[in-house]
Design a protein around this motif. Sequence first.
Motif, short mmCIF file in Angstrom:
data_model
loop_
_atom_site.label_atom_id
_atom_site.label_comp_id
_atom_site.label_asym_id
_atom_site.label_seq_id
_atom_site.Cartn_x
_atom_site.Cartn_y
_atom_site.Cartn_z
N GLY A 97 0.82 -1.21 0.00
CA GLY A 97 0.00 0.00 0.00
C GLY A 97 0.85 1.26 0.00
N TRP A 98 1.88 1.27 0.84
CA TRP A 98 2.79 2.43 0.91
C TRP A 98 3.47 2.68 -0.44
CZ3 TRP A 98 4.10 6.46 3.78
CH2 TRP A 98 5.37 7.02 3.64
N GLU A 99 3.93 1.62 -1.06
CA GLU A 99 4.63 1.72 -2.34
C GLU A 99 3.73 2.34 -3.42
OE1 GLU A 99 6.60 -1.37 -5.63
OE2 GLU A 99 5.59 -2.11 -3.80
N ASN A 100 2.45 2.03 -3.39
CA ASN A 100 1.53 2.47 -4.43
C ASN A 100 0.65 3.64 -4.02
OD1 ASN A 100 2.08 0.40 -6.58
ND2 ASN A 100 1.52 -0.97 -4.91
N GLY A 101 0.90 4.19 -2.84
CA GLY A 101 0.14 5.36 -2.41
C GLY A 101 -1.20 5.05 -1.79
N PHE A 102 -1.37 3.83 -1.24
CA PHE A 102 -2.62 3.40 -0.62
C PHE A 102 -3.83 3.71 -1.51
CE2 PHE A 102 0.12 4.50 3.12
CZ PHE A 102 0.35 3.19 3.54
N GLU A 135 -3.52 15.05 -11.94
CA GLU A 135 -2.21 15.42 -12.46
C GLU A 135 -1.11 15.26 -11.40
OE1 GLU A 135 -2.30 19.32 -14.08
OE2 GLU A 135 -3.76 18.85 -15.65
N LYS A 136 -1.45 15.45 -10.14
CA LYS A 136 -0.44 15.40 -9.07
C LYS A 136 -0.72 14.24 -8.11
CE LYS A 136 0.57 20.35 -9.20
NZ LYS A 136 0.65 21.60 -8.41
N ALA A 137 -1.10 13.12 -8.68
CA ALA A 137 -1.40 11.96 -7.83
C ALA A 137 -0.14 11.48 -7.12
CB ALA A 137 -1.98 10.84 -8.69
N TRP A 138 -0.32 11.09 -5.86
CA TRP A 138 0.81 10.59 -5.06
C TRP A 138 1.26 9.23 -5.60
CZ3 TRP A 138 0.58 7.77 0.20
CH2 TRP A 138 1.83 7.82 0.82
N ARG A 139 2.56 9.04 -5.71
CA ARG A 139 3.16 7.80 -6.23
C ARG A 139 2.81 7.56 -7.70
NH1 ARG A 139 6.57 7.59 -2.01
NH2 ARG A 139 5.77 6.48 -0.15
N PRO A 185 9.01 3.96 -3.67
CA PRO A 185 9.95 3.33 -2.71
C PRO A 185 10.09 1.84 -3.00
CG PRO A 185 7.85 3.77 -1.66
CD PRO A 185 7.79 4.42 -3.01
N ARG A 186 11.15 1.26 -2.46
CA ARG A 186 11.41 -0.16 -2.69
C ARG A 186 11.90 -0.80 -1.40
NH1 ARG A 186 15.87 -3.17 -5.82
NH2 ARG A 186 16.94 -1.18 -5.93
N TRP A 187 11.55 -2.07 -1.19
CA TRP A 187 11.96 -2.82 -0.01
C TRP A 187 12.51 -4.17 -0.44
CZ3 TRP A 187 13.14 -2.74 4.95
CH2 TRP A 187 13.11 -3.92 5.68
#
Length: 312
Positions: free
Chosen positions: A41-46, A63-67, A74-76
């Motif tokens: 979820g964090w990686e894709n902006g929930f 236009e300014k969507a998070w992620r 981010p990567r883990w």
Amino acid sequence: MTKINFQGSIEDVKKQIEQTIATYELLGNQTSIDFNQWFEGWENGFPEDIENRALGNYPVTGEKAWRSDANKKPRWREWSNKNGFIKGEYWRDRSVESESIPLSGTADKIIQHIHQLEYEGGGESASRNKSKAWPPMKGQPSIKLYFRGEGTAKGIITLVVMNKTDDPKVPLPSIDKSDLRHYAQRIKEQFATPNLYIWNKGKEILSYTNRWQGFDGQWWLCRNEAAGLALLTRLLAVLDLPLDRSKLRMSTAVDEAAAFPSNPPSVTVLGEPTPQDNERPLVDVTFWRAEINLAKLNTPIPLVERAQIVYK
């Protein structure tokens, strides 16, 4: 706080306590949080949480969507997960391969630290100011290695531990006695086995900048690049860190003899001739001792004296 009542004979109570401790040690690190599910979820902006976000700073669409940039998510990379204690490597921006940080702890602790990193860095929509993207080093545990040679020759090297803390307010795993014993053992292996390590100082400089690993532009005098790299490799080994060659820099003077003469001439100060020290002498200094400094302690803790581990 949960209270546990024990009843029975002394032997029965002892067995009950031992069983309770064993159960705690087995389950104490477990958490109801599924870290991999959270990180997806964090990686894709929930993206499943749509309500009440359209007017905020982290919208799901538009236009300014998070992620929205898949290349900068981010990567883990998980290293291990034993009894709920997780170890791995985290990238705030997967497009910057060289900027990662090792994290360890329970799922909730790692999530807390990732939030801290994102806050310190200003978030994806904030300015990519380099100093903000770096983790803070002030207050982190620091290991000092001391070297000495003939006469006044000496050397001090400082290593900053970035993945542990003794400050309860910092969202990192707490440093403990086993960590100190591990550092002491690694120092002995790298700088006192089979012989005490000799640092050959020279006129050239090798520098290394990687704040995620605790190196903020540190540099060391050396005879040549190979010797400097050999020293740095040992320093990284103390902290169990890999070498990032992209962060290496080598500095040499065009005319070393003129820039750093072995017998520099005296200069006149207040009308009197004043001798000058050799700025970069060719000297050998031998490993002497090591200690660790914790922010919440007033005195350093000795780790190694010559070839002996003194921290037990």
